[in-house]
Scaffold this motif. Structure first.
Motif, mmCIF file in Angstrom:
data_model
loop_
_atom_site.group_PDB
_atom_site.id
_atom_site.type_symbol
_atom_site.label_atom_id
_atom_site.label_comp_id
_atom_site.label_asym_id
_atom_site.label_seq_id
_atom_site.Cartn_x
_atom_site.Cartn_y
_atom_site.Cartn_z
ATOM 1 N N ALA A 98 0.809 -1.222 0.000
ATOM 2 C CA ALA A 98 0.000 0.000 0.000
ATOM 3 C C ALA A 98 0.841 1.271 0.000
ATOM 4 O O ALA A 98 0.322 2.355 -0.239
ATOM 5 C CB ALA A 98 -0.947 -0.006 1.197
ATOM 6 N N THR A 99 2.151 1.157 0.273
ATOM 7 C CA THR A 99 3.018 2.334 0.194
ATOM 8 C C THR A 99 2.992 2.873 -1.234
ATOM 9 O O THR A 99 2.874 4.076 -1.452
ATOM 10 C CB THR A 99 4.478 1.964 0.565
ATOM 11 N N CYS A 100 3.107 1.970 -2.191
ATOM 12 C CA CYS A 100 3.109 2.383 -3.599
ATOM 13 C C CYS A 100 1.705 2.309 -4.200
ATOM 14 O O CYS A 100 1.344 3.121 -5.028
ATOM 15 C CB CYS A 100 4.065 1.516 -4.397
ATOM 16 N N HIS A 101 0.953 1.310 -3.784
ATOM 17 C CA HIS A 101 -0.423 1.173 -4.275
ATOM 18 C C HIS A 101 -1.347 1.728 -3.191
ATOM 19 O O HIS A 101 -2.016 0.985 -2.480
ATOM 20 C CB HIS A 101 -0.735 -0.286 -4.595
ATOM 21 N N ASN A 102 -1.323 3.049 -3.068
ATOM 22 C CA ASN A 102 -2.013 3.758 -1.985
ATOM 23 C C ASN A 102 -3.507 3.926 -2.318
ATOM 24 O O ASN A 102 -3.850 4.551 -3.321
ATOM 25 C CB ASN A 102 -1.327 5.127 -1.853
ATOM 26 N N PRO A 103 -4.388 3.368 -1.459
ATOM 27 C CA PRO A 103 -5.825 3.437 -1.746
ATOM 28 C C PRO A 103 -6.325 4.869 -1.953
ATOM 29 O O PRO A 103 -7.257 5.098 -2.724
ATOM 30 C CB PRO A 103 -6.474 2.832 -0.492
ATOM 31 N N SER A 104 -5.696 5.842 -1.292
ATOM 32 C CA SER A 104 -6.149 7.231 -1.436
ATOM 33 C C SER A 104 -5.792 7.825 -2.794
ATOM 34 O O SER A 104 -6.338 8.847 -3.199
ATOM 35 C CB SER A 104 -5.535 8.109 -0.343
ATOM 36 N N ALA B 295 -6.045 6.061 -5.695
ATOM 37 C CA ALA B 295 -6.534 5.036 -6.624
ATOM 38 C C ALA B 295 -5.508 3.909 -6.787
ATOM 39 O O ALA B 295 -5.268 3.402 -7.882
ATOM 40 C CB ALA B 295 -6.891 5.640 -7.983
ATOM 41 N N PHE B 296 -4.888 3.541 -5.682
ATOM 42 C CA PHE B 296 -3.926 2.423 -5.633
ATOM 43 C C PHE B 296 -2.692 2.651 -6.523
ATOM 44 O O PHE B 296 -2.169 1.725 -7.133
ATOM 45 C CB PHE B 296 -4.608 1.084 -5.933
ATOM 46 N N THR C 17 -1.963 1.138 -11.343
ATOM 47 C CA THR C 17 -2.959 0.879 -10.305
ATOM 48 C C THR C 17 -3.214 -0.627 -10.170
ATOM 49 O O THR C 17 -3.037 -1.383 -11.126
ATOM 50 C CB THR C 17 -4.295 1.591 -10.611
ATOM 51 N N VAL C 18 -3.617 -1.017 -8.970
ATOM 52 C CA VAL C 18 -4.015 -2.409 -8.750
ATOM 53 C C VAL C 18 -5.528 -2.558 -9.001
ATOM 54 O O VAL C 18 -6.043 -3.664 -9.151
ATOM 55 C CB VAL C 18 -3.616 -2.840 -7.315
ATOM 56 N N LEU C 19 -6.227 -1.420 -9.068
ATOM 57 C CA LEU C 19 -7.666 -1.473 -9.341
ATOM 58 C C LEU C 19 -7.898 -2.168 -10.681
ATOM 59 O O LEU C 19 -7.272 -1.804 -11.686
ATOM 60 C CB LEU C 19 -8.255 -0.053 -9.415
ATOM 61 N N ASN C 20 -8.761 -3.155 -10.675
ATOM 62 C CA ASN C 20 -9.132 -3.913 -11.885
ATOM 63 C C ASN C 20 -7.988 -4.724 -12.491
ATOM 64 O O ASN C 20 -8.125 -5.243 -13.603
ATOM 65 C CB ASN C 20 -9.744 -2.984 -12.953
ATOM 66 N N ALA C 21 -6.865 -4.843 -11.781
ATOM 67 C CA ALA C 21 -5.767 -5.690 -12.275
ATOM 68 C C ALA C 21 -6.262 -7.133 -12.404
ATOM 69 O O ALA C 21 -5.735 -7.908 -13.209
ATOM 70 C CB ALA C 21 -4.561 -5.624 -11.344
ATOM 71 N N VAL D 64 -12.169 -3.813 -7.519
ATOM 72 C CA VAL D 64 -12.726 -3.548 -8.834
ATOM 73 C C VAL D 64 -13.655 -2.330 -8.750
ATOM 74 O O VAL D 64 -14.173 -2.014 -7.678
ATOM 75 C CB VAL D 64 -13.481 -4.787 -9.391
ATOM 76 N N THR D 65 -13.801 -1.635 -9.860
ATOM 77 C CA THR D 65 -14.559 -0.372 -9.829
ATOM 78 C C THR D 65 -15.680 -0.341 -10.871
ATOM 79 O O THR D 65 -15.603 0.387 -11.860
ATOM 80 C CB THR D 65 -13.624 0.829 -10.079
#
Ligand code: HEC
Ligand code: HEC
Length: 314
Positions: free
Chosen positions: A63-69, A71-72, A93-97, A174-175
């Motif tokens: 989460a340091t690099c893929h920070n939820p705030s 958009a990952f 981003t990890v979103l939808n990966a 996922v979004t």
């Protein structure tokens, strides 16, 4: 001359394969048979994703690099990892990966499970051995108990199971339900007139030849030298001459939030990224007005963010 020829080749390849339509994003991604989902597995994966004890310094987590705030992502051109070393590439981003057919800009991992153990060991990222991570987690009774409950067996705390748990968590990131998805499902008012014009342009110009399907990527690799890049891309994986400077088509979902852009993070503003694409990939330059309309469309791809409560770690 050589470049023109290559472009022509790219064009022929694109046209040969019929593009998949840009469809609404499913709420659930494909789940592999050997890693079924359960709420406890997802919770464990979330804990690991946020746990900096997976790194040698004890301060770098996924989460340091893929920070939820953000958009990952990390909103810096190239990732800053172990001992503040700058890595070679931008953090995607990890979103939808979970919808991608391969992971990393060069596609060197086939699955999320395969991907997850890479950053732990990468010297410029978390710089830790899997042996140390497994040893450390085994000593934390709460983790040990969870691993046994989720995976069973004597060797429940293993690198394979760490990867499986993290991948299961990522499959919840996922979004769906973006304004554009609602538009596709028949709500004509869901996006602005400018966004609709941008969507027309996106199709007319041929962006959707590569940015196709529900996740706006056909999963293929194309040659592109983005500003300031010397990265050989897919060649690093296959060592095939024809793969030099090729990169996987990036998803455009949530792209308004995932700046800076491209594999080296060299472009900060979305209109400029659109202009680079028009020129490099389609050979038809976009002016300010056209780029602005396409950007209005791209903004409508920002979906409903997954709700991720910070885990309390043992
Ligand atoms: C130091 C920053 C950093 C850390 C820490 C980090 N990542 Fe990444 N992540 C990156 C970068 C940079 C890339 C792209 C690397 C490449 O393509 O060569 C990436 C790529 C990915 C991808 C592929 C996405 C895509 O579009 O192809 C996934 C998934 C991912 N990381 C998950 C994780 C997980 C899980 C962890 C923790 C185990 C993690 N990352 C830790 C920076 C980081
Ligand atoms: C021939 C295939 C192809 C076509 C056509 C294409 N793209 Fe791309 N696109 C790519 C690839 C490959 C990347 C990843 C580039 C990299 O490695 O940085 C990308 C990246 C992007 C990015 C940056 C995403 C990010 O997160 O860094 C944007 C924005 C984008 N494309 C928009 C467009 C638009 C708008 C069009 C039409 C004008 C278009 N693309 C046409 C292949 C294509």
């Amino acid at each position: 001359m050589k470049r023109t020829l290559l472009k022509a080749l790219v064009f022929v390849t694109i046209c040969a394969a019929p593009a998949l339509a840009n469809e609404p994003l499913p709420a659930v991604p494909p789940i592999p048979a050997n890693n079924s989902m359960s709420s406890q597995k997802v919770e464990l994966g979330k804990m690991l994703f946020f746990d900096p004890r997976l790194s040698s310094s004890g301060v770098v987590s996924c989460a340091t690099c893929h920070n939820p705030s953000f958009a990952f992502t990390d909103r810096v051109p190239r990732a800053l990892g172990h001992k503040h070393q700058v890595g070679p590439r931008n953090t995607p981003t990890v979103l939808n990966a979970a919808f991608l057919s391969s992971q990393f800009w060069d596609g060197r991992a086939a699955t999320l499970e395969e991907q997850a153990l890479g950053p732990i060991q990468a010297t410029v990222e978390m710089n830790e051995s899997l042996e140390n991570v497994v040893g450390r987690l085994k000593e934390i009774p709460e983790y040990k108990k969870m691993f046994i409950e989720v995976f069973g067996g004597k060797e429940a705390v293993s690198s394979g199971n760490i990867a499986k748990a993290i991948a299961a968590f990522e499959r919840t990131l996922v979004t769906p339900n973006s304004p554009f998805d609602r538009y596709l499902m028949g709500d004509t008012e869901a996006i602005s007139t400018d966004a609709r014009k941008g969507w027309e342009l996106f199709q007319k110009k041929g962006c959707n030849a590569c940015h196709s399907g529900a996740n706006f990527t056909n999963g293929e690799f194309y040659r592109i030298i983005v500003p300031g890049s010397t990265d050989l891309g897919r060649f690093e994986v296959t060592k095939k001459e024809e793969d030099k400077y090729k990169f996987r088509v990036q998803t455009l979902r949530n792209v308004a939030l995932t700046y800076p852009y491209f594999n080296n993070g060299s472009v900060v503003r979305l209109p400029d990224a659109v202009k680079v694409m028009s020129k490099e990939m389609l050979g038809s330059e976009s002016g300010d007005e056209e780029a602005a309309l396409i950007v209005e469309f791209l903004k409508s791809l920002t979906g409903t963010m997954p709700r991720v409560d910070y885990p309390v770690l043992p």
